[in-house]
Scaffold this active site. Structure first.
Site, PDB file in Angstrom:
ATOM      1  N   TYR A  94     -21.189 -28.304  13.371  1.00  0.00           N
ATOM      2  CA  TYR A  94     -21.455 -29.557  14.118  1.00  0.00           C
ATOM      3  C   TYR A  94     -20.868 -30.446  14.604  1.00  0.00           C
ATOM      4  O   TYR A  94     -19.544 -29.874  14.667  1.00  0.00           O
ATOM      5  CB  TYR A  94     -22.949 -30.317  13.497  1.00  0.00           C
ATOM      6  N   LYS A 154     -27.839 -28.166  15.064  1.00  0.00           N
ATOM      7  CA  LYS A 154     -28.956 -28.901  15.056  1.00  0.00           C
ATOM      8  C   LYS A 154     -29.891 -28.708  13.712  1.00  0.00           C
ATOM      9  O   LYS A 154     -30.362 -29.459  12.478  1.00  0.00           O
ATOM     10  CB  LYS A 154     -30.076 -29.593  15.801  1.00  0.00           C
ATOM     11  N   GLU A 182     -32.990 -31.428  22.713  1.00  0.00           N
ATOM     12  CA  GLU A 182     -32.089 -32.205  22.617  1.00  0.00           C
ATOM     13  C   GLU A 182     -30.867 -32.225  23.938  1.00  0.00           C
ATOM     14  O   GLU A 182     -30.826 -30.878  24.939  1.00  0.00           O
ATOM     15  CB  GLU A 182     -31.280 -30.656  21.858  1.00  0.00           C
ATOM     16  N   ASP A 183     -30.197 -33.052  24.222  1.00  0.00           N
ATOM     17  CA  ASP A 183     -28.842 -32.920  25.304  1.00  0.00           C
ATOM     18  C   ASP A 183     -29.407 -32.081  26.748  1.00  0.00           C
ATOM     19  O   ASP A 183     -29.059 -32.218  26.838  1.00  0.00           O
ATOM     20  CB  ASP A 183     -28.001 -32.294  24.213  1.00  0.00           C
ATOM     21  N   ASP A 239     -31.724 -37.266  21.100  1.00  0.00           N
ATOM     22  CA  ASP A 239     -30.621 -38.573  21.784  1.00  0.00           C
ATOM     23  C   ASP A 239     -31.125 -39.658  22.310  1.00  0.00           C
ATOM     24  O   ASP A 239     -30.348 -41.159  22.162  1.00  0.00           O
ATOM     25  CB  ASP A 239     -29.961 -37.359  23.090  1.00  0.00           C
ATOM     26  N   ASN A 297     -19.915 -39.171  20.837  1.00  0.00           N
ATOM     27  CA  ASN A 297     -18.327 -37.629  20.190  1.00  0.00           C
ATOM     28  C   ASN A 297     -18.350 -36.763  21.562  1.00  0.00           C
ATOM     29  O   ASN A 297     -19.233 -36.778  22.680  1.00  0.00           O
ATOM     30  CB  ASN A 297     -19.854 -37.276  19.878  1.00  0.00           C
TER      31      ASN A 297
END
Length: 572
Positions: free
Chosen positions: A109, A180, A251-252, A275, A424
């Site tokens: 990850y 994930k 996610e994202d 997030d 990140n």
């Protein structure tokens, strides 16, 4: 589970009923044991001649693949090696990574997964999960029949637009859901066969990808507006029909879509956005831990969140929730949180408002007497100085923006400034921890989003706590699934944050490290799951009753899958 069922024999020993044989069995990543198939299993499942003579143990296999892993010269090569292992032998993959969590989580990850997404079409080896597009979204029922499991309990989905701090990565974004879900299994023991990664390929606006002849995704401009919303509606309907028991983790997504998707569906299905909510919870946990080090109260702090994407607003919301827990009204709690984006401090009368940010917009009267160069574009540095900020949280993806001047100003505002450059991957962090500790002369409390080495300043060593969402979302998923919760609430994430804050390292006062170490992830996940389960029961949202003996933790541990080879028997 398609192809096999876990059962117990008359002695209570677990075994697996298997209805595959030969190469079908060897190429099934959920069932394959490779050279660890016993002599009896080789005869029973028609594997004679398909494997070398020696029968080896799981431990011997781990030694071999780790030796190969160490021979890979770069992190991306190590990533490819581990992903290839996962694609051929899921049990061996999880056994290996579980034994090397601190070393390998940054490979599977963040930060390495960022590079894997950018190079996704060039390092593609093996398909995993579902790629859903406008052209096939109406055929999800057929897709559900094609995947190797008929009992999906958790889905991680991305539309690939807001990948980490690097933006639109098109089809390469699939590596995020895969990673994930690996953390769900490593952290919370969610069995890999109940996990499903999904990429929503709605095109890309990344010109470099569109110009790349090897790009594997849809070569269309990204779907937007009403057409995008209609597609998401169809996707959600397909999930509810074909995976009715599944928890859906968004996610994202882009900042706007992250909030719209979360708010549209959170009360209609079991879903959350990591997030937004997961990031908020892990940061609240870090701040709560920092207050234990400084011996101060949350309500005494003044916060700046730098970055107004999904993570930034999620953090702002969770801090507000934490302040409300301490007795402040919603308005007073929000007034202690200032948000700075690429256009400066978010002020209520700014032009071209983005509505999802406005719940934290500062009234013009608050800043009217501030000393600033341009009242319509108040900088981060000006906000920190005029707002007497004591806690600075970076979620901007803009490296180097927490400057020496800003850190020194924070040291004037408070004796122990809380400074979290959280973006990140590592290259996107707003500051290097070593610089923050040097500029603050060791006074700051620092946490980051990706791993950094310890820092020594003036003879004192500080360990850098990693505000990794993996300390939150696997436990939330495990707790929600154990409770069979109807929906997922903000209160569950607040409870998760407070429980995580209780698990701070014993030497936190000396090391300034506010988060556990990555090898503690399984223990942390059980604790977080217990807090989430108890909150679901308290809110009347649990469909599973608390155990009669009151031992919620024991019940949760009973759900955990561990990577081990079980005996196989041919399914009758």
């Amino acid at each position: 589970m398609s192809h096999f069922d876990i059962k117990r024999d008359t002695n209570g020993e677990e075994y697996i009923d298997v209805d595959q044989s030969g190469t079908d069995l060897l190429y099934n990543h959920l069932l394959n044991k490779g050279t660890a198939f016993s002599e009896d299993e080789r005869h029973e499942f028609e594997l004679d001649g398909l494997l070398p003579a020696k029968v080896v143990s799981l431990e011997e296999q781990m030694f071999r693949v780790y030796e190969n892993y160490l021979g890979k010269p770069t992190n991306i090569e190590k990533y490819i090696h581990l992903r290839s292992l996962q694609d051929r032998n899921e049990t061996l993959f999880y056994a290996l990574v579980s034994s090397h969590l601190e070393e390998m989580v940054p490979i599977i990850y963040t930060p390495t997964v960022g590079e894997a997404c950018q190079k996704g079409s060039h390092i593609f080896r093996h398909a995993r999960g579902l790629y859903i597009m406008p052209e096939n979204v109406d055929r999800m029922e057929a897709m559900a029949r094609s995947i190797p499991s008929d009992n999906i309990e958790i889905i991680v989905v991305t539309d690939n637009q807001g990948i980490l701090g690097i933006g639109d990565q098109g089809a390469g974004g699939m590596n995020i859901p895969i990673g994930k879900l690996s953390l769900y299994t490593l952290g919370a023991g969610i069995a890999p066969w109940v996990c499903l990664p999904i990429s929503l390929d709605v095109g890309t606006d990344n010109k470099a990808l569109l110009a790349d002849p090897l790009y594997l995704g849809s070569r269309q401009p990204r779907l937007m507006g009403a057409d995008y919303n209609s597609f998401i509606d169809k996707f959600v309907a397909g999930v509810r029909k074909n995976f009715p028991n599944a928890l859906l983790q968004w996610e994202d997504f882009s900042k706007a879509n992250a909030f719209s998707n979360l708010d549209r569906y959170r009360d209609k299905m079991l879903s959350f956005n990591d997030d937004v909510q997961g990031t908020g919870a892990v940061v609240l946990a870090g701040i709560t831990g920092a207050m234990k080090i400084t011996d101060e109260e949350l309500i005494e702090q003044r916060f700046v969140v730098y970055g107004a994407g999904a993570g930034g607003i999620g953090v702002s919301r969770q801090i507000r929730n934490g302040l409300m827990d301490k007795g402040l009204s919603r308005k007073d709690a929000a007034s202690k949180v200032m948000v700075v984006d690429s256009r400066g401090l978010v002020v209520a009368d700014r032009k071209d408002k983005e509505e999802y940010k406005m719940e934290f917009a500062v009234p013009r009267d608050v800043v009217r007497d501030w000393k600033v160069a341009n009242p319509d574009r108040i900088s981060l540095e000006e906000t920190v100085a005029n707002g007497k900020i004591t806690a600075l949280l970076g979620l901007s993806g803009q490296p180097g923006t927490f400057t020496k001047t800003i850190v020194e100003t924070m040291c004037q505002n408070t004796m122990r400034p809380v400074i979290f450059p959280l973006s990140n991957p590592t290259s996107q962090a707003e500051a290097k921890p070593a610089d923050v500790y040097e500029w603050s002369k060791g006074r700051a409390i620092v946490a980051t989003g990706s791993p950094f080495a310890p820092v020594t300043v003036e003879g004192r060593t500080f360990r850098i706590g990693q505000g990794n969402n993996a300390f939150i979302f696997p436990g939330v998923g495990l707790g929600v699934m154990a409770a069979k919760a109807k929906i997922i609430t903000d209160e569950m994430f607040t409870a998760a944050a407070y429980r995580l804050a209780e698990l701070m390292p014993a030497d936190a006062h000396q090391s300034h490290c506010v988060f556990p170490k990555v090898p503690d992830l399984p223990r942390v996940s059980i604790e977080v799951a217990e807090a989430v389960f108890e909150t679901a029961v308290k809110q009347g949202l649990a469909q599973t009753a608390a155990p009669k003996d009151g031992d919620v933790k024991k019940m949760i541990k009973g759900r955990i899958w561990k990577p081990a080879y079980l005996p196989y028997k041919r399914k009758k």
